[in-house]
Design a protein around this motif. Structure first.
Motif, PDB file in Angstrom:
ATOM      1  N   PRO A   1      10.164 -22.317  23.278  1.00 41.70           N
ATOM      2  CA  PRO A   1      10.422 -22.634  24.689  1.00 41.70           C
ATOM      3  C   PRO A   1      11.900 -22.424  25.013  1.00 41.70           C
ATOM      4  O   PRO A   1      12.767 -22.704  24.187  1.00 41.70           O
ATOM      5  CB  PRO A   1      10.054 -24.116  24.809  1.00 41.70           C
ATOM      6  CG  PRO A   1       9.257 -24.435  23.593  1.00 41.70           C
ATOM      7  CD  PRO A   1       9.644 -23.459  22.532  1.00 41.70           C
ATOM      8  N   ASP A   2      12.179 -21.918  26.216  1.00 45.24           N
ATOM      9  CA  ASP A   2      13.552 -21.629  26.604  1.00 45.24           C
ATOM     10  C   ASP A   2      14.262 -22.938  27.002  1.00 45.24           C
ATOM     11  O   ASP A   2      13.871 -23.601  27.964  1.00 45.24           O
ATOM     12  CB  ASP A   2      13.566 -20.638  27.767  1.00 45.24           C
ATOM     13  CG  ASP A   2      14.905 -19.959  27.881  1.00 45.24           C
ATOM     14  OD1 ASP A   2      15.039 -18.849  27.359  1.00 45.24           O
ATOM     15  OD2 ASP A   2      15.831 -20.578  28.462  1.00 45.24           O
ATOM     16  N   ILE A   3      15.274 -23.300  26.249  1.00 49.44           N
ATOM     17  CA  ILE A   3      15.933 -24.603  26.444  1.00 49.44           C
ATOM     18  C   ILE A   3      16.615 -24.666  27.808  1.00 49.44           C
ATOM     19  O   ILE A   3      16.448 -25.608  28.576  1.00 49.44           O
ATOM     20  CB  ILE A   3      16.974 -24.855  25.333  1.00 49.44           C
ATOM     21  CG1 ILE A   3      16.280 -24.872  23.970  1.00 49.44           C
ATOM     22  CG2 ILE A   3      17.732 -26.154  25.584  1.00 49.44           C
ATOM     23  CD1 ILE A   3      17.211 -24.975  22.781  1.00 49.44           C
ATOM     24  N   VAL A   4      17.395 -23.634  28.134  1.00 54.65           N
ATOM     25  CA  VAL A   4      18.187 -23.697  29.365  1.00 54.65           C
ATOM     26  C   VAL A   4      17.286 -23.615  30.600  1.00 54.65           C
ATOM     27  O   VAL A   4      17.564 -24.247  31.623  1.00 54.65           O
ATOM     28  CB  VAL A   4      19.319 -22.638  29.362  1.00 54.65           C
ATOM     29  CG1 VAL A   4      18.814 -21.244  29.612  1.00 54.65           C
ATOM     30  CG2 VAL A   4      20.406 -23.003  30.352  1.00 54.65           C
ATOM     31  N   THR A   5      16.194 -22.862  30.511  1.00 54.75           N
ATOM     32  CA  THR A   5      15.276 -22.790  31.662  1.00 54.75           C
ATOM     33  C   THR A   5      14.694 -24.164  31.949  1.00 54.75           C
ATOM     34  O   THR A   5      14.603 -24.583  33.106  1.00 54.75           O
ATOM     35  CB  THR A   5      14.142 -21.773  31.385  1.00 54.75           C
ATOM     36  OG1 THR A   5      14.730 -20.506  31.107  1.00 54.75           O
ATOM     37  CG2 THR A   5      13.213 -21.639  32.573  1.00 54.75           C
TER      38      THR A   5
ATOM     39  N   SER B   1      16.676 -19.077  18.487  1.00 56.44           N
ATOM     40  CA  SER B   1      15.646 -18.139  18.029  1.00 56.44           C
ATOM     41  C   SER B   1      14.586 -17.987  19.121  1.00 56.44           C
ATOM     42  O   SER B   1      14.217 -18.959  19.775  1.00 56.44           O
ATOM     43  CB  SER B   1      15.020 -18.702  16.753  1.00 56.44           C
ATOM     44  OG  SER B   1      14.156 -17.757  16.216  1.00 56.44           O
ATOM     45  N   ASP B   2      14.142 -16.766  19.361  1.00 58.49           N
ATOM     46  CA  ASP B   2      13.147 -16.546  20.421  1.00 58.49           C
ATOM     47  C   ASP B   2      11.716 -16.769  19.932  1.00 58.49           C
ATOM     48  O   ASP B   2      10.816 -16.998  20.720  1.00 58.49           O
ATOM     49  CB  ASP B   2      13.285 -15.126  20.987  1.00 58.49           C
ATOM     50  CG  ASP B   2      14.571 -14.989  21.786  1.00 58.49           C
ATOM     51  OD1 ASP B   2      14.900 -15.945  22.519  1.00 58.49           O
ATOM     52  OD2 ASP B   2      15.259 -13.961  21.653  1.00 58.49           O
ATOM     53  N   TRP B   3      11.517 -16.671  18.630  1.00 59.14           N
ATOM     54  CA  TRP B   3      10.192 -16.910  18.059  1.00 59.14           C
ATOM     55  C   TRP B   3      10.331 -17.854  16.867  1.00 59.14           C
ATOM     56  O   TRP B   3      11.401 -17.937  16.262  1.00 59.14           O
ATOM     57  CB  TRP B   3       9.563 -15.603  17.545  1.00 59.14           C
ATOM     58  CG  TRP B   3       9.256 -14.627  18.634  1.00 59.14           C
ATOM     59  CD1 TRP B   3       8.138 -14.599  19.425  1.00 59.14           C
ATOM     60  CD2 TRP B   3      10.064 -13.535  19.060  1.00 59.14           C
ATOM     61  NE1 TRP B   3       8.220 -13.560  20.318  1.00 59.14           N
ATOM     62  CE2 TRP B   3       9.396 -12.885  20.109  1.00 59.14           C
ATOM     63  CE3 TRP B   3      11.307 -13.031  18.667  1.00 59.14           C
ATOM     64  CZ2 TRP B   3       9.905 -11.772  20.758  1.00 59.14           C
ATOM     65  CZ3 TRP B   3      11.820 -11.924  19.311  1.00 59.14           C
ATOM     66  CH2 TRP B   3      11.114 -11.305  20.347  1.00 59.14           C
TER      67      TRP B   3
ATOM     68  N   ILE C   1      27.170 -25.265  28.962  1.00 58.16           N
ATOM     69  CA  ILE C   1      27.453 -23.896  28.519  1.00 58.16           C
ATOM     70  C   ILE C   1      26.567 -23.612  27.300  1.00 58.16           C
ATOM     71  O   ILE C   1      26.768 -24.180  26.224  1.00 58.16           O
ATOM     72  CB  ILE C   1      28.939 -23.681  28.150  1.00 58.16           C
ATOM     73  CG1 ILE C   1      29.859 -24.230  29.254  1.00 58.16           C
ATOM     74  CG2 ILE C   1      29.213 -22.196  27.922  1.00 58.16           C
ATOM     75  CD1 ILE C   1      31.352 -24.097  28.934  1.00 58.16           C
ATOM     76  N   MET C   2      25.569 -22.748  27.493  1.00 56.11           N
ATOM     77  CA  MET C   2      24.615 -22.437  26.413  1.00 56.11           C
ATOM     78  C   MET C   2      25.064 -21.174  25.704  1.00 56.11           C
ATOM     79  O   MET C   2      24.691 -20.066  26.088  1.00 56.11           O
ATOM     80  CB  MET C   2      23.217 -22.194  26.999  1.00 56.11           C
ATOM     81  CG  MET C   2      22.458 -23.415  27.447  1.00 56.11           C
ATOM     82  SD  MET C   2      21.746 -24.486  26.170  1.00 56.11           S
ATOM     83  CE  MET C   2      20.843 -23.391  25.108  1.00 56.11           C
ATOM     84  N   THR C   3      25.887 -21.331  24.670  1.00 52.80           N
ATOM     85  CA  THR C   3      26.259 -20.137  23.901  1.00 52.80           C
ATOM     86  C   THR C   3      25.316 -19.947  22.716  1.00 52.80           C
ATOM     87  O   THR C   3      25.362 -18.922  22.055  1.00 52.80           O
ATOM     88  CB  THR C   3      27.704 -20.206  23.353  1.00 52.80           C
ATOM     89  OG1 THR C   3      27.762 -21.230  22.371  1.00 52.80           O
ATOM     90  CG2 THR C   3      28.716 -20.478  24.431  1.00 52.80           C
ATOM     91  N   ALA C   4      24.496 -20.939  22.427  1.00 46.72           N
ATOM     92  CA  ALA C   4      23.664 -20.874  21.217  1.00 46.72           C
ATOM     93  C   ALA C   4      22.751 -19.654  21.233  1.00 46.72           C
ATOM     94  O   ALA C   4      22.190 -19.293  22.267  1.00 46.72           O
ATOM     95  CB  ALA C   4      22.822 -22.140  21.103  1.00 46.72           C
ATOM     96  N   ALA C   5      22.633 -19.035  20.073  1.00 44.85           N
ATOM     97  CA  ALA C   5      21.686 -17.928  19.903  1.00 44.85           C
ATOM     98  C   ALA C   5      20.386 -18.547  19.398  1.00 44.85           C
ATOM     99  O   ALA C   5      20.098 -18.541  18.192  1.00 44.85           O
ATOM    100  CB  ALA C   5      22.237 -16.911  18.924  1.00 44.85           C
TER     101      ALA C   5
HETATM  102  O1  C5P Z   1      16.788 -14.641  26.630  1.00 40.75           O
HETATM  103  P1  C5P Z   1      18.044 -14.759  25.837  1.00 40.75           P
HETATM  104  O2  C5P Z   1      17.853 -15.388  24.490  1.00 40.75           O
HETATM  105  O3  C5P Z   1      18.833 -13.500  25.731  1.00 40.75           O
HETATM  106  O4  C5P Z   1      18.944 -15.730  26.743  1.00 40.75           O
HETATM  107  C1  C5P Z   1      20.185 -16.138  26.363  1.00 40.75           C
HETATM  108  C2  C5P Z   1      20.538 -17.462  26.998  1.00 40.75           C
HETATM  109  O5  C5P Z   1      19.420 -18.348  27.011  1.00 40.75           O
HETATM  110  C3  C5P Z   1      21.601 -18.163  26.191  1.00 40.75           C
HETATM  111  O6  C5P Z   1      22.383 -18.926  27.078  1.00 40.75           O
HETATM  112  C4  C5P Z   1      20.759 -19.012  25.240  1.00 40.75           C
HETATM  113  O7  C5P Z   1      21.500 -20.100  24.749  1.00 40.75           O
HETATM  114  C5  C5P Z   1      19.629 -19.428  26.125  1.00 40.75           C
HETATM  115  N1  C5P Z   1      18.358 -19.648  25.413  1.00 40.75           N
HETATM  116  C6  C5P Z   1      17.748 -20.888  25.466  1.00 40.75           C
HETATM  117  N2  C5P Z   1      16.560 -21.111  24.802  1.00 40.75           N
HETATM  118  C7  C5P Z   1      15.985 -20.119  24.121  1.00 40.75           C
HETATM  119  C8  C5P Z   1      16.560 -18.841  24.066  1.00 40.75           C
HETATM  120  C9  C5P Z   1      17.766 -18.653  24.713  1.00 40.75           C
HETATM  121  O8  C5P Z   1      18.296 -21.791  26.103  1.00 40.75           O
HETATM  122  N3  C5P Z   1      14.820 -20.385  23.495  1.00 40.75           N
END
Ligand code: C5P
Length: 306
Positions: free
Chosen positions: A208-212, A181-183, A175-179
């Motif tokens: 890099p997107d962790i959950v992807t 940072s995108d940059w 469960i990825m609730t973490a916010a």
């Molecule tokens: O793209 P956005 O940040 O809105 O996506 C939200 C989801 O992606 C959340 O579940 C967040 O934990 C995850 N996420 C991630 N890695 C990132 C940014 C968001 O896993 N770099």
């Protein structure tokens, strides 16, 4: 229990023994009874005199967790129709990420967001109360550790990614609730930068997107839940993320305006899943919404395994 839930389920490797608690009694079902319809009265024929193990003993060791929990889920599917059509509670191993991350451009300054981690911590508490084994990777937050939960504090997105990678393999549910940072700043100054009355331009690069990345290496039996904090077009944006990030379920919430989810004690989640699944939780306290979300996940995991 009077509310129609079985309390918890105990299983051993290869599921030669099936034991569960109903009300204040502990029952043992011999293999000959599996898959048969058992009216509630017949449960009295199978009481066990052995002491009930404490919940912390209910989980098999990590190396065998996968085999055992999957075997049990299959069995649960069988038994849930056998035992008075009661919903059952699963023991799953889950990994939760919570809170913000901080991305530094010098030793004392960083880019972040207002996430407080309350939703993730409420989910960790609810999952633990449901009898799950919980690892919680938490960015910088000021919240007490939920009892019985393994907390792994991190600061940056890179640390969160490394920690999540290390814990993802044996988990059943992420469960990825973490916010996250995108940059992040492309460079971090080694010493505190001096102000000189001029403006400052900081070059950012994407995180890099962790959950992807985790979704790309997932096993098909793992269940991945993401959160989408949106300020507009909440459902459409969340559905796009569900697909793009390879998730099984996404919890969309609005973070717009004063009513937004960041830092609030209340939340409303729109759950969107595969095959048109849609369910709305709340508005209610984050503790209540968290318990409801854990129930939904347990239901979807059990449905997929049976
Ligand atoms: O793209 P956005 O940040 O809105 O996506 C939200 C989801 O992606 C959340 O579940 C967040 O934990 C995850 N996420 C991630 N890695 C990132 C940014 C968001 O896993 N770099």
């Amino acid at each position: 229990r009077p509310d129609g839930q079985l309390g918890w389920i105990h299983f051993r490797s290869q599921v030669r023994v099936f034991r569960f608690r109903c009300g204040c009694r502990d029952y043992f079902l011999p293999p000959a009874t599996w898959g048969r319809h058992l009216p509630p009265e017949s449960l009295n024929a199978f009481p066990t005199p052995t002491p009930i193990p404490t919940p912390s003993l209910l989980f098999p060791p990590p190396s065998s967790a996968k085999v055992s929990s999957l075997a049990a889920i299959g069995l649960i599917g069988h038994l849930s129709s056998a035992i008075c059509h009661l919903p059952l509670t699963l023991s799953l191993r889950c990994l939760i990420t919570a809170g913000p991350t901080r991305e530094f451009f010098d030793p004392v300054r960083f880019i972040s967001n207002p996430s407080t981690g309350k939703m993730g911590f409420a989910l960790a508490t609810a999952a633990k109360e449901a009898g799950w084994s919980v690892d919680l990777v938490a960015g910088p937050v000021s919240l007490p550790e939920p009892p019985g939960v393994m907390v792994y504090p991190v600061v940056t997105a890179a640390e969160m990614q490394r920690q999540a990678d290390a814990l993802f393999g044996p988990c059943d549910v992420l469960i990825m609730t973490a916010a996250v940072s995108d940059w992040r700043p492309k460079a971090t100054a080694p010493q505190k930068m001096k102000k000189d009355g001029q403006g400052l331009t900081v070059e950012l690069e994407p995180v890099p997107d962790i959950v992807t990345a985790l979704a790309e290496e997932r096993r098909t039996d793992q269940f991945l839940v993401g959160f989408a904090a949106e300020t507009e077009n909440v459902e459409a944006n969340a559905l796009d993320k569900l697909e793009r990030k390879g998730l099984d379920l996404i919890a969309a919430n609005s973070v717009a305006g004063r009513e937004g989810a960041f830092g609030s004690d209340e939340n409303k989640l729109i759950l969107l899943g595969r095959n048109g699944f849609r369910e709305v939780l709340g508005p209610a306290s984050k503790a209540v919404v968290a318990r409801q979300l854990i129930d939904v996940i347990a239901r979807l995991v059990a449905a997929r395994a049976s």
